[in-house]
Motif scaffolding. Structure first.
Motif, PDB file in Angstrom:
ATOM      1  N   HIS A  39       0.838  -1.208   0.000  1.00  0.00           N
ATOM      2  CA  HIS A  39       0.000   0.000   0.000  1.00  0.00           C
ATOM      3  C   HIS A  39       0.871   1.256   0.000  1.00  0.00           C
ATOM      4  CE1 HIS A  39      -3.969  -1.649   0.130  1.00  0.00           C
ATOM      5  NE2 HIS A  39      -3.821  -2.250   1.298  1.00  0.00           N
ATOM      6  N   LEU A  40       1.951   1.228   0.776  1.00  0.00           N
ATOM      7  CA  LEU A  40       2.838   2.383   0.829  1.00  0.00           C
ATOM      8  C   LEU A  40       3.585   2.576  -0.491  1.00  0.00           C
ATOM      9  CD1 LEU A  40       4.309   2.080   4.437  1.00  0.00           C
ATOM     10  CD2 LEU A  40       2.767   3.848   3.584  1.00  0.00           C
ATOM     11  N   GLU A  41       3.900   1.487  -1.177  1.00  0.00           N
ATOM     12  CA  GLU A  41       4.530   1.593  -2.500  1.00  0.00           C
ATOM     13  C   GLU A  41       3.617   2.362  -3.456  1.00  0.00           C
ATOM     14  OE1 GLU A  41       7.430   0.329  -5.637  1.00  0.00           O
ATOM     15  OE2 GLU A  41       7.502   0.532  -3.473  1.00  0.00           O
ATOM     16  N   GLU A  42       2.339   2.040  -3.433  1.00  0.00           N
ATOM     17  CA  GLU A  42       1.376   2.741  -4.283  1.00  0.00           C
ATOM     18  C   GLU A  42       1.227   4.204  -3.856  1.00  0.00           C
ATOM     19  OE1 GLU A  42      -2.287   0.603  -4.225  1.00  0.00           O
ATOM     20  OE2 GLU A  42      -1.441  -1.228  -5.101  1.00  0.00           O
ATOM     21  N   ALA A  43       1.185   4.415  -2.541  1.00  0.00           N
ATOM     22  CA  ALA A  43       1.054   5.782  -2.034  1.00  0.00           C
ATOM     23  C   ALA A  43       2.268   6.619  -2.418  1.00  0.00           C
ATOM     24  CB  ALA A  43       0.882   5.764  -0.520  1.00  0.00           C
ATOM     25  N   PHE A  44       3.444   6.017  -2.343  1.00  0.00           N
ATOM     26  CA  PHE A  44       4.666   6.745  -2.685  1.00  0.00           C
ATOM     27  C   PHE A  44       4.649   7.194  -4.145  1.00  0.00           C
ATOM     28  CE2 PHE A  44       9.014   7.237  -4.104  1.00  0.00           C
ATOM     29  CZ  PHE A  44       9.595   7.968  -3.075  1.00  0.00           C
ATOM     30  N   ALA A  45       4.190   6.316  -5.036  1.00  0.00           N
ATOM     31  CA  ALA A  45       4.145   6.646  -6.463  1.00  0.00           C
ATOM     32  C   ALA A  45       3.308   7.904  -6.710  1.00  0.00           C
ATOM     33  CB  ALA A  45       3.583   5.463  -7.245  1.00  0.00           C
ATOM     34  N   PHE A  90      11.394  11.456  -1.915  1.00  0.00           N
ATOM     35  CA  PHE A  90      10.715  11.184  -0.653  1.00  0.00           C
ATOM     36  C   PHE A  90       9.195  11.303  -0.790  1.00  0.00           C
ATOM     37  CE2 PHE A  90      14.883  13.093   0.389  1.00  0.00           C
ATOM     38  CZ  PHE A  90      15.461  12.003   1.034  1.00  0.00           C
ATOM     39  N   PHE A  91       8.487  10.766   0.192  1.00  0.00           N
ATOM     40  CA  PHE A  91       7.037  10.956   0.234  1.00  0.00           C
ATOM     41  C   PHE A  91       6.717  12.445   0.206  1.00  0.00           C
ATOM     42  CE2 PHE A  91       7.165   6.664   2.095  1.00  0.00           C
ATOM     43  CZ  PHE A  91       6.060   6.061   1.499  1.00  0.00           C
ATOM     44  N   GLY A  92       7.579  13.219   0.827  1.00  0.00           N
ATOM     45  CA  GLY A  92       7.378  14.660   0.889  1.00  0.00           C
ATOM     46  C   GLY A  92       7.954  15.423  -0.285  1.00  0.00           C
ATOM     47  N   GLY A  93       8.419  14.709  -1.303  1.00  0.00           N
ATOM     48  CA  GLY A  93       8.975  15.380  -2.474  1.00  0.00           C
ATOM     49  C   GLY A  93      10.489  15.442  -2.421  1.00  0.00           C
ATOM     50  N   ASP A  94      11.034  16.656  -2.417  1.00  0.00           N
ATOM     51  CA  ASP A  94      12.489  16.827  -2.419  1.00  0.00           C
ATOM     52  C   ASP A  94      13.116  16.647  -1.042  1.00  0.00           C
ATOM     53  OD1 ASP A  94      13.002  17.422  -5.172  1.00  0.00           O
ATOM     54  OD2 ASP A  94      12.031  19.368  -4.862  1.00  0.00           O
ATOM     55  N   THR A  95      12.310  16.792   0.013  1.00  0.00           N
ATOM     56  CA  THR A  95      12.851  16.720   1.370  1.00  0.00           C
ATOM     57  C   THR A  95      12.059  15.740   2.230  1.00  0.00           C
ATOM     58  OG1 THR A  95      11.468  18.574   2.126  1.00  0.00           O
ATOM     59  CG2 THR A  95      13.665  19.111   1.273  1.00  0.00           C
ATOM     60  N   ILE A  96      12.688  15.282   3.291  1.00  0.00           N
ATOM     61  CA  ILE A  96      12.042  14.387   4.255  1.00  0.00           C
ATOM     62  C   ILE A  96      10.957  15.152   4.999  1.00  0.00           C
ATOM     63  CG2 ILE A  96      12.407  13.138   6.428  1.00  0.00           C
ATOM     64  CD1 ILE A  96      15.205  12.434   5.404  1.00  0.00           C
ATOM     65  N   LYS A  97       9.780  14.549   5.051  1.00  0.00           N
ATOM     66  CA  LYS A  97       8.674  15.177   5.748  1.00  0.00           C
ATOM     67  C   LYS A  97       8.003  14.172   6.698  1.00  0.00           C
ATOM     68  CE  LYS A  97       7.830  18.955   2.507  1.00  0.00           C
ATOM     69  NZ  LYS A  97       8.633  19.875   3.329  1.00  0.00           N
ATOM     70  N   ALA A 149      12.210  -6.265  -6.221  1.00  0.00           N
ATOM     71  CA  ALA A 149      11.307  -6.709  -7.286  1.00  0.00           C
ATOM     72  C   ALA A 149       9.872  -6.264  -7.022  1.00  0.00           C
ATOM     73  CB  ALA A 149      11.374  -8.220  -7.439  1.00  0.00           C
ATOM     74  N   ARG A 150       9.460  -6.318  -5.766  1.00  0.00           N
ATOM     75  CA  ARG A 150       8.071  -5.992  -5.420  1.00  0.00           C
ATOM     76  C   ARG A 150       7.911  -4.544  -4.978  1.00  0.00           C
ATOM     77  NH1 ARG A 150       5.433 -10.357  -1.494  1.00  0.00           N
ATOM     78  NH2 ARG A 150       3.551  -9.357  -2.322  1.00  0.00           N
ATOM     79  N   LEU A 151       8.966  -3.969  -4.415  1.00  0.00           N
ATOM     80  CA  LEU A 151       8.876  -2.624  -3.843  1.00  0.00           C
ATOM     81  C   LEU A 151      10.032  -1.741  -4.326  1.00  0.00           C
ATOM     82  CD1 LEU A 151       8.210  -3.850  -0.183  1.00  0.00           C
ATOM     83  CD2 LEU A 151       6.464  -2.945  -1.756  1.00  0.00           C
ATOM     84  N   PRO A 152      10.163  -1.563  -5.627  1.00  0.00           N
ATOM     85  CA  PRO A 152      11.313  -0.795  -6.141  1.00  0.00           C
ATOM     86  C   PRO A 152      11.348   0.647  -5.663  1.00  0.00           C
ATOM     87  CG  PRO A 152       9.681  -1.152  -7.874  1.00  0.00           C
ATOM     88  CD  PRO A 152       9.272  -2.010  -6.713  1.00  0.00           C
ATOM     89  N   LEU A 153      10.180   1.276  -5.548  1.00  0.00           N
ATOM     90  CA  LEU A 153      10.147   2.676  -5.133  1.00  0.00           C
ATOM     91  C   LEU A 153      10.508   2.820  -3.661  1.00  0.00           C
ATOM     92  CD1 LEU A 153       6.924   3.900  -6.996  1.00  0.00           C
ATOM     93  CD2 LEU A 153       9.314   4.128  -7.703  1.00  0.00           C
ATOM     94  N   LEU A 154       9.957   1.941  -2.824  1.00  0.00           N
ATOM     95  CA  LEU A 154      10.264   2.001  -1.393  1.00  0.00           C
ATOM     96  C   LEU A 154      11.722   1.667  -1.115  1.00  0.00           C
ATOM     97  CD1 LEU A 154       7.266   0.554   0.679  1.00  0.00           C
ATOM     98  CD2 LEU A 154       7.981   2.932   0.389  1.00  0.00           C
ATOM     99  N   CYS A 155      12.283   0.747  -1.878  1.00  0.00           N
ATOM    100  CA  CYS A 155      13.686   0.384  -1.677  1.00  0.00           C
ATOM    101  C   CYS A 155      14.598   1.565  -2.006  1.00  0.00           C
ATOM    102  CB  CYS A 155      14.045  -0.827  -2.526  1.00  0.00           C
ATOM    103  SG  CYS A 155      13.355  -2.386  -1.901  1.00  0.00           S
ATOM    104  N   ALA A 156      14.311   2.261  -3.095  1.00  0.00           N
ATOM    105  CA  ALA A 156      15.098   3.451  -3.448  1.00  0.00           C
ATOM    106  C   ALA A 156      14.891   4.546  -2.409  1.00  0.00           C
ATOM    107  CB  ALA A 156      14.702   3.941  -4.837  1.00  0.00           C
TER     108      ALA A 156
END
Length: 236
Positions: free
Chosen positions: A140-146, A154-161, A189-196
């Motif tokens: 769910h967080l992977e989808e939210a991050f996208a 970051f979830f907050g864009g350019d900076t940690i929020k 493989a399953r969470l490429p965005l969260l891993c980065a």
């Protein structure tokens, strides 16, 4: 910007708590100097009981003698008090702000018990169940991050929020759980965005000094395994 000197800022907690880590990260991001008052794990000092008589839990931020409790309430307080220092920890856009609060509430509701249930599990069946619950949250967080990151680190864009702090504070324990239980949670493989995102988060200077090395979590996790076979320890 030089660090803000403030001898009247104290953080009461234990190093192993992801909730305490949240507050340390927020203070570092805002460049606020503070005194860390280490609690002994499993006990409650007189200062803790006096500072948080309702929940009797860490973390507690003590600012000019006034205590503030609950990790994300403290993060918001830090953002408000030191609003002129560094980047804001909460987005300014009303919708983005609501999304950070929603996903933080979801994460706190679902993730803690599942992760520590995994670390302290006694059977293969409960291990599989805990991993499934954890992966549901992370997917769910992977989808939210996208959607929320808009292609930024970051979830907050350019900076940690706000949401970055809430989730990122658990990365040390996630990596320890992977090692202790021989499972893969942050799977490229399953969470490429969260891993980065996790790599970017942990490489941030404000974070590196707060999250201990994985080996320390592993050592502590093995102690928890022996102590809490019937479920997770009380949330701190």
């Amino acid at each position: 910007m030089a660090a803000i000197e403030n001898s009247e800022v104290k953080l009461l907690g234990v190093w192993v708590s992801p909730f305490v880590i949240r507050v340390g990260i927020a203070l570092n991001l805002k460049e606020v100097q503070y005194e860390f008052l280490e609690e002994q794990f499993g006990t409650k000092s007189e200062l803790l009981l006096k500072s948080n008589p309702v929940y009797k839990k860490i973390p507690v931020l003590i600012h000019h003698g006034k205590p503030i409790s609950e990790s994300m309430i403290i993060v918001q307080y830090i953002d408000d008090i030191w609003a002129q220092s560094a980047s804001a920890l909460m987005p300014t856009d009303t919708y983005d702000k609501a999304m950070h609060r929603f996903w933080t509430a979801y994460f706190d509701d679902k993730f803690y018990n599942s992760l520590f249930g995994l670390v302290t599990t006694a059977t293969e069946e409960t291990k599989v169940e805990a991993v499934e619950q954890i992966m549901t949250v992370l997917l769910h967080l992977e989808e939210a991050f996208a959607k929320m990151s808009k292609g930024k680190p970051f979830f907050g864009g350019d900076t940690i929020k706000y949401l970055d702090i809430a989730v990122g504070s658990f990365l040390g324990w996630m990596r320890a759980a992977e090692e202790i239980m021989c499972v893969k949670l942050l799977d490229d493989a399953r969470l490429p965005l969260l891993c980065a995102w996790a790599e970017n988060f942990c490489n941030n200077e404000a974070v590196r000094t707060v999250i201990p090395e994985t080996a320390k979590f592993v050592e502590f996790g093995k102690i928890l395994q022996a102590k809490f076979k019937s479920g997770p320890p009380p949330a701190k």
